[in-house]
Design a protein around this motif. Structure first.
Motif, mmCIF file in Angstrom:
data_model
loop_
_atom_site.group_PDB
_atom_site.id
_atom_site.type_symbol
_atom_site.label_atom_id
_atom_site.label_comp_id
_atom_site.label_asym_id
_atom_site.label_seq_id
_atom_site.Cartn_x
_atom_site.Cartn_y
_atom_site.Cartn_z
ATOM 1 N N LEU A 396 0.824 -1.205 0.000
ATOM 2 C CA LEU A 396 0.000 0.000 0.000
ATOM 3 C C LEU A 396 0.863 1.261 0.000
ATOM 4 O O LEU A 396 0.467 2.287 -0.576
ATOM 5 C CB LEU A 396 -0.936 -0.004 1.219
ATOM 6 N N ALA A 397 2.021 1.210 0.639
ATOM 7 C CA ALA A 397 2.942 2.352 0.589
ATOM 8 C C ALA A 397 3.374 2.622 -0.844
ATOM 9 O O ALA A 397 3.472 3.782 -1.269
ATOM 10 C CB ALA A 397 4.154 2.079 1.477
ATOM 11 N N MET A 398 3.625 1.548 -1.615
ATOM 12 C CA MET A 398 4.011 1.726 -3.013
ATOM 13 C C MET A 398 2.832 2.194 -3.860
ATOM 14 O O MET A 398 3.011 2.976 -4.804
ATOM 15 C CB MET A 398 4.575 0.419 -3.571
ATOM 16 N N VAL A 399 1.615 1.747 -3.546
ATOM 17 C CA VAL A 399 0.423 2.242 -4.246
ATOM 18 C C VAL A 399 0.283 3.741 -4.028
ATOM 19 O O VAL A 399 0.029 4.512 -4.971
ATOM 20 C CB VAL A 399 -0.846 1.500 -3.769
ATOM 21 N N ALA A 400 0.450 4.176 -2.772
ATOM 22 C CA ALA A 400 0.347 5.606 -2.460
ATOM 23 C C ALA A 400 1.443 6.398 -3.159
ATOM 24 O O ALA A 400 1.193 7.483 -3.711
ATOM 25 C CB ALA A 400 0.421 5.804 -0.944
ATOM 26 N N PHE A 401 2.665 5.867 -3.151
ATOM 27 C CA PHE A 401 3.766 6.555 -3.819
ATOM 28 C C PHE A 401 3.489 6.706 -5.311
ATOM 29 O O PHE A 401 3.723 7.779 -5.894
ATOM 30 C CB PHE A 401 5.068 5.783 -3.604
ATOM 31 N N ALA A 402 2.999 5.639 -5.944
ATOM 32 C CA ALA A 402 2.723 5.698 -7.384
ATOM 33 C C ALA A 402 1.654 6.737 -7.691
ATOM 34 O O ALA A 402 1.766 7.494 -8.676
ATOM 35 C CB ALA A 402 2.297 4.323 -7.886
ATOM 36 N N SER A 403 0.612 6.795 -6.874
ATOM 37 C CA SER A 403 -0.455 7.763 -7.107
ATOM 38 C C SER A 403 0.052 9.189 -6.984
ATOM 39 O O SER A 403 -0.296 10.067 -7.800
ATOM 40 C CB SER A 403 -1.612 7.520 -6.129
ATOM 41 N N LEU A 404 0.883 9.438 -5.991
ATOM 42 C CA LEU A 404 1.439 10.782 -5.820
ATOM 43 C C LEU A 404 2.406 11.125 -6.956
ATOM 44 O O LEU A 404 2.375 12.234 -7.510
ATOM 45 C CB LEU A 404 2.157 10.879 -4.473
ATOM 46 N N TRP A 405 3.281 10.185 -7.299
ATOM 47 C CA TRP A 405 4.283 10.443 -8.331
ATOM 48 C C TRP A 405 3.639 10.767 -9.675
ATOM 49 O O TRP A 405 4.033 11.714 -10.365
ATOM 50 C CB TRP A 405 5.208 9.232 -8.460
ATOM 51 N N LEU A 406 2.632 9.980 -10.056
ATOM 52 C CA LEU A 406 2.043 10.142 -11.381
ATOM 53 C C LEU A 406 1.087 11.327 -11.470
ATOM 54 O O LEU A 406 0.546 11.595 -12.543
ATOM 55 C CB LEU A 406 1.324 8.849 -11.789
ATOM 56 N N LYS A 407 0.898 12.055 -10.356
ATOM 57 C CA LYS A 407 0.166 13.316 -10.448
ATOM 58 C C LYS A 407 0.962 14.367 -11.211
ATOM 59 O O LYS A 407 0.401 15.240 -11.880
ATOM 60 C CB LYS A 407 -0.155 13.835 -9.038
ATOM 61 N N TRP A 408 2.285 14.288 -11.084
ATOM 62 C CA TRP A 408 3.139 15.300 -11.692
ATOM 63 C C TRP A 408 4.036 14.755 -12.803
ATOM 64 O O TRP A 408 4.468 15.505 -13.668
ATOM 65 C CB TRP A 408 4.026 15.950 -10.620
ATOM 66 N N PHE A 409 4.302 13.443 -12.777
ATOM 67 C CA PHE A 409 5.253 12.885 -13.726
ATOM 68 C C PHE A 409 4.560 11.923 -14.692
ATOM 69 O O PHE A 409 3.554 11.293 -14.361
ATOM 70 C CB PHE A 409 6.376 12.159 -12.985
ATOM 71 N N ALA A 410 5.118 11.831 -15.883
ATOM 72 C CA ALA A 410 4.515 11.025 -16.938
ATOM 73 C C ALA A 410 4.813 9.541 -16.782
ATOM 74 O O ALA A 410 4.112 8.709 -17.357
ATOM 75 C CB ALA A 410 5.012 11.510 -18.313
ATOM 76 N N ALA A 411 5.835 9.190 -16.034
ATOM 77 C CA ALA A 411 6.220 7.790 -15.849
ATOM 78 C C ALA A 411 6.986 7.666 -14.543
ATOM 79 O O ALA A 411 7.437 8.665 -13.966
ATOM 80 C CB ALA A 411 7.089 7.310 -17.012
ATOM 81 N N GLY A 412 7.124 6.420 -14.061
ATOM 82 C CA GLY A 412 7.913 6.185 -12.872
ATOM 83 C C GLY A 412 9.368 6.562 -13.100
ATOM 84 O O GLY A 412 9.833 6.600 -14.249
ATOM 85 N N PRO A 413 10.131 6.844 -12.047
ATOM 86 C CA PRO A 413 11.523 7.289 -12.229
ATOM 87 C C PRO A 413 12.393 6.265 -12.951
ATOM 88 O O PRO A 413 13.177 6.632 -13.835
ATOM 89 C CB PRO A 413 12.005 7.519 -10.797
#
Length: 434
Positions: A396-413
């Protein structure tokens, strides 16, 4: 980022979100596969390596701990890494279609993709964890360069042949295990007092395999270096465990991964992800539930009872029935994602799936921080019943991180770096750039 359609004329499939152009179903399945993989891998992060070689319940385990082990073997072990591997094959087919449409070279582009994947895998082993699958993906992926242009039928045949070889490898593994158990002496070496103070080189130089093929001194050494360090010794031990596992991987896992790569590419080319094969979808569900799942229940019972014969039989059952359950999971998850495409939970899991490489390595980072000396140092001290909390918490921590990251970025790092190297040009990073 957008997946091309499996149809000759680009259209939105039933699994595609019109707002993003991504096949949400594929991303949702990948996100759920990461949860299943975490259930399986928690033991490799939290417990000694020799526990992997002897899956019988340890003495004193609680009822909740035993329930976790049963759930893991029945529903997760041997089911989610094939599913994750199958989706890698889907990505390969998508990449080929995109290259053909653009008139671009495929072979060298995909070779660079594999090279970058191998680098990620090597760093994974050296810095975080010995259970890496990425190096194996990079090696097996080479065979997909000539196979990528084959028809769905040819790829399905190749998958069947590779799967059969893997089953035969599992049978050989079981036979060798029973032969080794019969040859063991009654006075197998036991762990000496103070063995944990020996260096890894000293242990390997005077190696004395115990009842599961491991020198008992390695258990004490593992506990010391993973709890206390230093980092260099912990890294050397990770490399040793990875090399130690290569026989099993070469005999069984390589062939199953190759089969899943081919099967994923075949399903994409056959239009499965565009909803064009409903009969196949139903067959996958019923085969997995009526044949595969009972085999996994039997495998769990056998594995949780000591004995090389039981362990070998369970390995064969998991090799045969596990992928059947994987295919049922795939069909059911896609159906759920189709019906709940606008659900917030489906979209959250799909965001994690959209950055699956970052999610996979992110789980390793969080688990290693929890268990290793450079973090909380809880290795081999978290009871199995607490794994029910640890696994969903990390996921769930990774789910939350992905949701936050993809608000501003087009893809994962890591996806951004992977794509940029693959195409030898900077990929858009911010959503505004995309």
């Amino acid at each position: 980022m957008q997946y091309p359609s499996a149809m000759s004329t680009p259209v939105l499939s039933p699994f595609t979100a019109a707002a993003t152009g991504r096949v949400v179903g594929i991303d949702f399945v990948r996100g759920m596969a990461l949860l299943g993989i975490t259930v399986v891998n928690v033991q490799l992060f939290a417990a000694p390596f020799e526990r992997l070689l002897d899956p019988a319940l340890p003495d004193g385990v609680s009822a909740m701990g035993a329930a976790f082990q049963w759930f893991n073997i029945t529903f997760c072990a041997g089911k989610f890494y094939p599913l994750y591997s199958l989706l890698f094959g889907v990505g390969l087919a998508i990449m080929l279609e995109s290259a053909v449409r653009r008139g671009a070279s495929f072979g060298w582009t995909f070779a660079r993709r594999l090279l970058m994947l191998a680098l990620f895998g090597l760093l994974h082993v050296l810095l975080l964890w010995y259970g890496d699958i990425l190096l194996l993906y990079a090696a097996v992926g080479i065979i997909m360069i000539p196979l990528a242009r084959c028809s769905a039928r040819t790829l399905a045949i190749a998958a069947g042949v590779s799967f059969t070889v893997g089953v035969l490898g599992a049978c050989l593994f079981a036979l060798l295990g029973m032969m080794a158990a019969g040859a063991e002496s009654a006075d197998a070496p036991t762990q000496a007092a103070g063995a944990g103070s020996e260096s890894l080189w000293e242990i390997l130089r005077t190696y004395q395999p115990g009842s599961v093929g491991m020198d008992p001194r390695l258990n004490a050494f593992e506990q010391r270096v993973f709890r206390e360090g230093p980092f260099v010794e912990a890294m050397a031990l990770r490399v040793f465990f990875y090399v130690f596992s290569t026989f099993f991987m070469a005999l069984i896992v390589v062939w199953q991964v190759a089969a899943c790569f081919c099967a994923g590419a075949a399903l994409w080319k056959a239009g499965f992800f565009a909803g064009r094969t409903p009969r196949l979808e139903r067959a996958m569900v019923w085969t997995g539930l009526l044949i595969g799942l009972p085999m996994q229940i039997a495998a769990a019972w056998l594995m949780m009872h000591r004995g090389e014969a039981a362990y070998g039989a369970a390995t064969v059952l998991m090799q045969v029935g596990g992928p059947m359950v994987s295919m049922a999971y795939l069909a059911l998850a896609l159906r759920w994602a189709t019906r709940q495409a606008d659900s917030g939970s489906v979209r959250a899991v799909a965001r994690l799936g959209a950055m699956g490489l970052t999610g996979y390595l992110g789980v390793s980072l969080l688990m290693s921080f929890t268990m290793q000396h450079w973090g909380l140092g809880l290795f081999d001290s978290v009871p199995m019943e607490w794994w029910w909390v640890l696994v969903p918490g990390v996921w769930l921590a990774m789910v939350a991180f992905a949701s936050l990251w993809l608000k501003w970025f087009a893809a994962g790092p890591l996806e951004w770096a992977w794509k940029s190297f693959t195409h030898l040009k900077r990929s858009p990073m911010l959503r505004a750039e995309g």
